[in-house]
Design an enzyme around this catalytic site. Structure first.
Site, PDB file in Angstrom:
ATOM      1  N   HIS A 102       0.840  -1.207   0.000  1.00 45.44           N
ATOM      2  CA  HIS A 102       0.000   0.000   0.000  1.00 45.44           C
ATOM      3  C   HIS A 102       0.865   1.242   0.000  1.00 45.44           C
ATOM      4  O   HIS A 102       1.943   1.268   0.586  1.00 45.44           O
ATOM      5  CB  HIS A 102      -0.968   0.017   1.187  1.00 45.44           C
ATOM      6  N   HIS A 104       0.590   5.261   1.054  1.00 43.47           N
ATOM      7  CA  HIS A 104      -0.155   6.296   1.765  1.00 43.47           C
ATOM      8  C   HIS A 104      -0.127   7.565   0.921  1.00 43.47           C
ATOM      9  O   HIS A 104       0.937   7.974   0.441  1.00 43.47           O
ATOM     10  CB  HIS A 104       0.505   6.627   3.100  1.00 43.47           C
TER      11      HIS A 104
HETATM   12  P1  5GP Z   1       1.705   0.591   7.457  1.00 42.23           P
HETATM   13  O1  5GP Z   1       1.614  -0.901   7.208  1.00 42.23           O
HETATM   14  O2  5GP Z   1       1.929   1.358   6.195  1.00 42.23           O
HETATM   15  O3  5GP Z   1       2.704   0.925   8.530  1.00 42.23           O
HETATM   16  O4  5GP Z   1       0.351   1.091   8.074  1.00 42.23           O
HETATM   17  C1  5GP Z   1      -0.891   0.504   7.787  1.00 42.23           C
HETATM   18  C2  5GP Z   1      -1.947   1.578   7.715  1.00 42.23           C
HETATM   19  O5  5GP Z   1      -3.204   0.931   7.615  1.00 42.23           O
HETATM   20  C3  5GP Z   1      -2.009   2.513   8.924  1.00 42.23           C
HETATM   21  O6  5GP Z   1      -1.935   3.856   8.485  1.00 42.23           O
HETATM   22  C4  5GP Z   1      -3.365   2.203   9.561  1.00 42.23           C
HETATM   23  O7  5GP Z   1      -3.982   3.367  10.079  1.00 42.23           O
HETATM   24  C5  5GP Z   1      -4.148   1.609   8.410  1.00 42.23           C
HETATM   25  N1  5GP Z   1      -5.122   0.609   8.823  1.00 42.23           N
HETATM   26  C6  5GP Z   1      -4.913  -0.403   9.700  1.00 42.23           C
HETATM   27  N2  5GP Z   1      -6.033  -1.147   9.824  1.00 42.23           N
HETATM   28  C7  5GP Z   1      -6.969  -0.591   9.006  1.00 42.23           C
HETATM   29  C8  5GP Z   1      -8.328  -0.921   8.719  1.00 42.23           C
HETATM   30  O8  5GP Z   1      -8.908  -1.881   9.222  1.00 42.23           O
HETATM   31  N3  5GP Z   1      -8.966  -0.132   7.825  1.00 42.23           N
HETATM   32  C9  5GP Z   1      -8.359   0.943   7.235  1.00 42.23           C
HETATM   33  N4  5GP Z   1      -9.095   1.652   6.367  1.00 42.23           N
HETATM   34  N5  5GP Z   1      -7.086   1.280   7.493  1.00 42.23           N
HETATM   35  C10 5GP Z   1      -6.396   0.523   8.370  1.00 42.23           C
END
Ligand code: 5GP
Length: 138
Positions: A102, A104
């Site tokens: 993903h 951001h």
């Molecule tokens: P990363 O893996 O890039 O460190 O962060 C994962 C991102 O996914 C975080 O910004 C968190 O807020 C988001 N996130 C985690 N769980 C969920 C979810 O169930 N739904 C959504 N829409 N975002 C999520």
């Protein structure tokens, strides 16, 4: 490291848990981050499985980057932003928490810092923000 088909974003793609959808095409899906670090913070993911940048195919990366550019314009329009920050994390040591690739997309205003991570959004606010972005996607 292998792909876990039960990660949260795979469940979102399958419709097993809800998300505020902003855009989709054949290759990619975009939705609001549930713990936004800026108003309009959204996530761009491929519809096909890969953990992160390290195992993604060139085709997955190309599709996700094209959608990331599209969403950058959309969130800037929707929030009157002057810039955009793109973040992408790989593996635990790289700060990754959800193991489906993903990007951001964070609209930015001069002098306004990103909020700290980890605070859940108000769902009514997130829904209203999602509607603004949907209206701004070209
Ligand atoms: P990363 O893996 O890039 O460190 O962060 C994962 C991102 O996914 C975080 O910004 C968190 O807020 C988001 N996130 C985690 N769980 C969920 C979810 O169930 N739904 C959504 N829409 N975002 C999520």
């Amino acid at each position: 490291m292998s792909y876990d088909p039960d990660n949260i974003f795979a469940k979102i793609l399958r419709g097993e848990i809800p998300s505020f959808k902003l855009y989709e095409d054949d290759e990619t899906y975009v939705f609001m981050d549930i713990m936004p670090r800026a108003d309009g913070h959204c996530l761009v993911i491929p519809k096909t499985p890969c953990r992160n940048l390290l195992d993604a195919s060139p085709a997955q990366l190309a599709a996700v980057m094209a959608t990331t550019q599209r969403m950058s314009h959309a969130v800037m329009r929707a929030f009157g932003a002057e810039g955009v920050t793109i973040q992408q994390f790989n593996e635990d040591a790289g700060g990754q928490e959800v193991y489906h690739l993903h990007f951001h997309v964070l609209p930015r205003h001069a002098g306004v810092a990103l909020r700290p991570p980890g605070t859940m959004a108000d769902m009514d606010v997130l829904k209203a923000q999602a509607e603004k972005i949907v209206a701004a996607v070209g």
